[in-house]
Design a protein around this motif. Structure first.
Motif, PDB file in Angstrom:
ATOM      1  N   TYR A 187       0.135  -2.316  -3.101  1.00 58.49           N
ATOM      2  CA  TYR A 187       1.436  -2.684  -2.674  1.00 58.49           C
ATOM      3  C   TYR A 187       1.792  -2.782  -1.224  1.00 58.49           C
ATOM      4  CZ  TYR A 187       5.709  -4.736  -2.735  1.00 58.49           C
ATOM      5  OH  TYR A 187       7.501  -5.082  -2.013  1.00 58.49           O
ATOM      6  N   ARG A 188       1.674  -3.370  -0.154  1.00 59.68           N
ATOM      7  CA  ARG A 188       1.666  -3.831   1.254  1.00 59.68           C
ATOM      8  C   ARG A 188       3.382  -3.407   1.378  1.00 59.68           C
ATOM      9  NH1 ARG A 188      -3.484  -6.350   2.343  1.00 59.68           N
ATOM     10  NH2 ARG A 188      -4.719  -4.783   3.667  1.00 59.68           N
ATOM     11  N   THR A 189       4.887  -2.765   1.231  1.00 56.33           N
ATOM     12  CA  THR A 189       5.632  -3.095   2.446  1.00 56.33           C
ATOM     13  C   THR A 189       6.208  -3.991   2.775  1.00 56.33           C
ATOM     14  OG1 THR A 189       6.381  -1.005   2.228  1.00 56.33           O
ATOM     15  CG2 THR A 189       6.329  -1.932  -0.294  1.00 56.33           C
ATOM     16  N   ASP A 210     -10.010  -3.819  18.714  1.00 57.25           N
ATOM     17  CA  ASP A 210      -8.456  -4.542  18.284  1.00 57.25           C
ATOM     18  C   ASP A 210      -9.163  -5.706  16.967  1.00 57.25           C
ATOM     19  OD1 ASP A 210      -6.525  -5.109  18.159  1.00 57.25           O
ATOM     20  OD2 ASP A 210      -6.329  -5.544  20.002  1.00 57.25           O
ATOM     21  N   ARG A 211      -8.751  -5.370  16.185  1.00 57.47           N
ATOM     22  CA  ARG A 211      -9.050  -6.309  14.555  1.00 57.47           C
ATOM     23  C   ARG A 211      -8.301  -7.746  15.141  1.00 57.47           C
ATOM     24  NH1 ARG A 211      -5.450  -2.931   9.616  1.00 57.47           N
ATOM     25  NH2 ARG A 211      -5.659  -4.903   9.396  1.00 57.47           N
ATOM     26  N   ILE A 212      -6.609  -7.662  16.208  1.00 54.80           N
ATOM     27  CA  ILE A 212      -6.912  -9.306  15.522  1.00 54.80           C
ATOM     28  C   ILE A 212      -7.640  -9.496  17.173  1.00 54.80           C
ATOM     29  CG2 ILE A 212      -4.575  -9.376  14.863  1.00 54.80           C
ATOM     30  CD1 ILE A 212      -3.318  -8.926  17.303  1.00 54.80           C
ATOM     31  N   ILE A 220       2.547   1.868  -4.197  1.00 53.26           N
ATOM     32  CA  ILE A 220       3.761   1.517  -3.117  1.00 53.26           C
ATOM     33  C   ILE A 220       3.479   2.299  -1.961  1.00 53.26           C
ATOM     34  CG2 ILE A 220       5.854   0.805  -2.313  1.00 53.26           C
ATOM     35  CD1 ILE A 220       6.426   1.139  -5.653  1.00 53.26           C
ATOM     36  N   ARG A 221       2.772   1.429  -0.980  1.00 54.77           N
ATOM     37  CA  ARG A 221       2.920   2.153   0.180  1.00 54.77           C
ATOM     38  C   ARG A 221       3.618   1.736   1.137  1.00 54.77           C
ATOM     39  NH1 ARG A 221      -1.789  -0.256   4.153  1.00 54.77           N
ATOM     40  NH2 ARG A 221      -0.042  -2.126   4.727  1.00 54.77           N
ATOM     41  N   THR A 222       4.177   3.331   1.298  1.00 58.33           N
ATOM     42  CA  THR A 222       5.155   3.057   2.481  1.00 58.33           C
ATOM     43  C   THR A 222       5.223   2.247   3.620  1.00 58.33           C
ATOM     44  OG1 THR A 222       4.669   5.632   3.348  1.00 58.33           O
ATOM     45  CG2 THR A 222       5.925   5.449   1.378  1.00 58.33           C
ATOM     46  N   ILE A 277      -9.236   4.285   1.496  1.00 57.77           N
ATOM     47  CA  ILE A 277      -9.683   4.173   2.103  1.00 57.77           C
ATOM     48  C   ILE A 277      -9.477   2.708   2.911  1.00 57.77           C
ATOM     49  CG2 ILE A 277     -11.442   4.291   4.109  1.00 57.77           C
ATOM     50  CD1 ILE A 277     -13.661   5.604   1.486  1.00 57.77           C
ATOM     51  N   GLY A 278      -9.038   3.329   4.223  1.00 58.74           N
ATOM     52  CA  GLY A 278      -8.031   1.894   4.607  1.00 58.74           C
ATOM     53  C   GLY A 278      -9.317   1.525   5.359  1.00 58.74           C
ATOM     54  N   THR A 279     -10.164   0.681   5.047  1.00 54.61           N
ATOM     55  CA  THR A 279     -11.504  -0.153   6.372  1.00 54.61           C
ATOM     56  C   THR A 279     -10.915  -1.137   6.918  1.00 54.61           C
ATOM     57  OG1 THR A 279     -12.496  -1.622   4.537  1.00 54.61           O
ATOM     58  CG2 THR A 279     -13.538   0.396   4.714  1.00 54.61           C
ATOM     59  N   ASN A 280      -9.764  -1.771   7.046  1.00 57.25           N
ATOM     60  CA  ASN A 280      -9.430  -2.630   8.089  1.00 57.25           C
ATOM     61  C   ASN A 280      -9.317  -2.121   9.041  1.00 57.25           C
ATOM     62  OD1 ASN A 280      -9.719  -4.514   6.389  1.00 57.25           O
ATOM     63  ND2 ASN A 280      -7.756  -4.533   5.607  1.00 57.25           N
ATOM     64  N   ASP A 281      -8.157  -0.799   9.163  1.00 54.30           N
ATOM     65  CA  ASP A 281      -8.230   0.400  10.142  1.00 54.30           C
ATOM     66  C   ASP A 281      -9.286   0.987  10.967  1.00 54.30           C
ATOM     67  OD1 ASP A 281      -6.124  -0.627  11.364  1.00 54.30           O
ATOM     68  OD2 ASP A 281      -4.871  -0.287   9.731  1.00 54.30           O
ATOM     69  N   LEU A 282     -10.016   1.365   9.550  1.00 53.54           N
ATOM     70  CA  LEU A 282     -11.545   2.362  10.187  1.00 53.54           C
ATOM     71  C   LEU A 282     -11.498   2.265  11.071  1.00 53.54           C
ATOM     72  CD1 LEU A 282     -11.774   5.773   9.041  1.00 53.54           C
ATOM     73  CD2 LEU A 282     -13.186   4.625   7.100  1.00 53.54           C
TER      74      LEU A 282
HETATM   75  C1  PEP Z   1      -6.640  -1.194   5.744  1.00 59.96           C
HETATM   76  O1  PEP Z   1      -6.362  -0.586   7.115  1.00 59.96           O
HETATM   77  O2  PEP Z   1      -8.120  -1.021   5.668  1.00 59.96           O
HETATM   78  C2  PEP Z   1      -5.668  -1.650   4.753  1.00 59.96           C
HETATM   79  C3  PEP Z   1      -5.571  -1.510   3.707  1.00 59.96           C
HETATM   80  O3  PEP Z   1      -4.357  -1.242   5.107  1.00 59.96           O
HETATM   81  P1  PEP Z   1      -3.828  -3.015   6.386  1.00 59.96           P
HETATM   82  O4  PEP Z   1      -5.073  -3.504   6.369  1.00 59.96           O
HETATM   83  O5  PEP Z   1      -1.996  -3.437   5.644  1.00 59.96           O
HETATM   84  O6  PEP Z   1      -3.744  -2.429   7.726  1.00 59.96           O
END
Ligand code: PEP
Ligand code: MG
Length: 584
Positions: A301-303, A471-473, A337-339, A458-463
């Motif tokens: 849950y992305r708060t 930069d992911r954006i 819940i993700r802080t 594992i949060g692959t988006n940031d990993l």
């Molecule tokens: C991620 O980094 O993979 C992740 C799930 O968190 P967020 O995309 O919200 O940074």
């Protein structure tokens, strides 16, 4: 004639609708009435803008080399003097209090009056001074609208049924537009893994990013066809093209209906291995989609979205009400819940104001900010502990980079628990504390984190962002985005292994977990818990149901991680993804 563009398709789906252009780079000076009670605050806002504009000019002045032509320095000094000139700054203050108008309007009126005086003088030298007035006024107006100018306000415009074309959209913008039924997004910048793209995918809104100069060639109200899969944008499309894409839309709907038949089937491979499929949610409304997909519960849950589109931060009670509502809706299913993970491309007005970071993705993000700002963190922790008395809850910490952050959070949790009990609140028991593995250091030291935590995710988006230094954006480096990069896969494999060794469950909640192309590979690497946007879940289940021979898959996946020849890699991936019938 139809005009075609190509961008990066980040959220599948076809949109055929008129455009609405969003131009936010220009200063918008509108008259707004204010109440008498607001006068003091508005004057303060004006004074602060003067200070900001002065600081910006001073910063520019400091960069001028000592041997530069004198007139550059004197030019800046003139502007600085003007900002210090009581005659220049007093009139807008007076206008604010006498006419009860906003600071922008008061300054605008003052500027017009001064310019008129210069113009009437008919002196060529003095006429050039009017540019100075304009520069100074613009600098202050920019400072006044800083943060505001790039913001979409709820209820300000209608977004229903239009394809929004913008330079960029923040996740906060996306939330506002989504509630009004926008038909699609086209942005000039942005990447695959921007939170706007993630949101669009989870909301099922077609989205294409990186369509450079889109606002130069498209006009408001142009009929546009967009294919969020391929990244194609066609302005004023030919009737035949529209007919073709309408047919594709119908086929996609049919495929979705087929997938819905899998809703009640357990996610078990043909060889009998059960896989746990959880949903990622961004707000309480997403629970409906979670139910439609029959997810086991909430894996992420992305708060952050509780903090967006508002000036203040949510109170403990607001957190508590939302969490309690979700707990009721989940009826005992898992709820992670993700802080709050504010920072980088997820800014609230609160962080926008306080953070002027050079490199926000490497700055005060996630757990770092929370531990630094107890006023932000403690109300959320209190609310989570209280809500946990009403149903199962796990806590997940974002952006961990060292185990000290885990220990500090545990201590804080104990303090919060003790305080709540003393105040007579009911507090949940047995709450599991998990950590996101989304920074290479954390993946490399996953065994140490596994010793301190109850689960890893594992949060692959940031990993991927931090491992590949992209930069992911930023769409300019999107071509380097590669979830299958051996370094990324090794870190994933290490994390799964560390969890196994320490008997700590490992899940994946980044976008990779919901991508049909990677699910078997991840299963082969040992992953059993997946959390993804609800609308990816049934397609993932279909892949799982069609999977057999896990032992063989494990060998293939291991060889894929270590293979460096790109042709052989492609062949191995094809083999991993081949349906059982194709294998023979
Ligand atoms: C991620 O980094 O993979 C992740 C799930 O968190 P967020 O995309 O919200 O940074
Ligand atoms: Mg992340």
């Amino acid at each position: 004639m139809s005009l075609m563009f190509n961008g990066i398709g980040v959220s599948r789906g076809i949109g055929i609708a008129p455009t609405r252009l969003l131009i936010r780079d220009k200063l918008e000076i509108r008259e707004r009435s204010i109440t008498k009670a607001r006068v003091k605050a508005e004057i303060k806002r004006f004074d602060q803008a003067i200070e900001t504009a002065k600081k910006e000019l001073e910063a520019v002045s400091a960069t001028i080399p000592a041997d530069a032509a004198l007139d550059i320095t004197s030019f800046i000094e003139t502007h600085l003097l003007m900002m210090d000139d009581e005659a220049f700054v007093n009139q807008p203050r007076l206008t604010i209090s006498e006419q009860l108008v906003n600071a922008e309007w008061a300054l605008h009126q003052h500027r017009e009056a001064i310019i008129k005086v210069f113009e009437d003088m008919d002196d060529p030298y003095l006429a050039t001074r009017k540019n100075d007035i304009n520069h100074v006024a613009d600098a202050v107006l920019h400072a006044l609208q800083h943060g505001d100018k790039r913001r979409i306000k709820a209820g300000e415009q209608e977004w229903e049924g239009v394809i929004v074309v913008a330079d960029d959209l923040t996740p906060a913008d996306t939330v506002v537009m989504q509630t009004q039924g926008v038909a699609g997004f086209i942005t000039e910048t942005g990447g695959q893994l921007s939170h706007t793209a993630i949101l669009a995918r989870s909301l099922g809104i077609p989205a294409i990013v990186g369509v450079h100069s889109a606002r130069r060639y498209l006009r408001d109200g142009d009929m546009v066809l967009m294919d969020g899969n391929s990244g194609l944008v066609a302005a004023d499309p030919h009737e035949k093209t529209i007919a073709l894409y309408r047919k594709r839309q119908r086929e996609q709907k049919r495929a979705t209906r087929e997938l819905e038949k899998l809703r009640d089937a357990p996610a078990v491979t043909a060889c009998g291995t059960a896989i746990n499929l959880y949903a990622n949610i961004e707000n309480d409304d997403d629970i409906r989609a979670l139910r439609r997909a029959n997810a086991l519960g909430v894996g992420l849950y992305r708060t952050e979205f509780l903090y967006m589109n508002r000036e203040d931060i949510p109170t403990e009670e607001e957190h508590f009400q939302v969490y309690s509502k979700i707990i009721r809706a989940l009826k005992g299913s898992a709820f992670t819940i993700r802080t709050v993970d504010l920072g980088a491309d997820k800014q609230s007005r609160h962080t926008e104001k306080s953070a002027q970071e050079r490199n926000p993705a490497l700055g005060l993000r996630g757990i770092r900010r929370c531990l630094k700002e107890p006023a932000l963190f403690v109300p959320q922790l209190r609310a989570i502990l209280r809500a946990a008395a009403r149903g199962p809850v796990n806590i997940l910490l974002p952006m961990l980079t060292n185990v000290g952050e885990v220990r500090q959070t545990r201590e804080l949790l104990e303090q919060v628990r003790a305080a709540l009990l003393e105040e007579g609140h009911k507090v949940g028991e047995g709450i599991k504390l998990g950590g996101m593995i989304e920074v290479p250091s954390t993946a490399i030291a996953a065994d140490q984190f596994a010793r301190e935590l109850d689960f890893l995710s594992i949060g692959t988006n940031d990993l991927i962002q931090y491992t590949l230094a992209i930069d992911r954006i930023d769409d300019h480096v999107n071509y380097l985005y590669d979830p299958l990069h051996p370094a990324v896969l090794r870190l994933i494999k290490m994390t799964i292994q560390a969890g196994k060794d320490k008997k700590v469950p490992v899940s994946m909640c980044g976008e990779m977990a919901g991508d049909e192309r990677f699910i078997r590979l991840l299963m082969g690497l040992g992953l059993r818990d997946f959390s993804m946007p609800s609308n990816s879940l049934l397609a993932a289940k279909k892949v799982i149901l069609g999977t057999s021979k896990l032992r063989e898959l494990r060998k293939l996946s291991d060889s894929f991680v270590d293979e460096t020849n790109s042709e052989r890699r492609a062949a191995v991936l094809d083999k991993i993804n081949a349906s059982p019938a194709e294998e023979h």
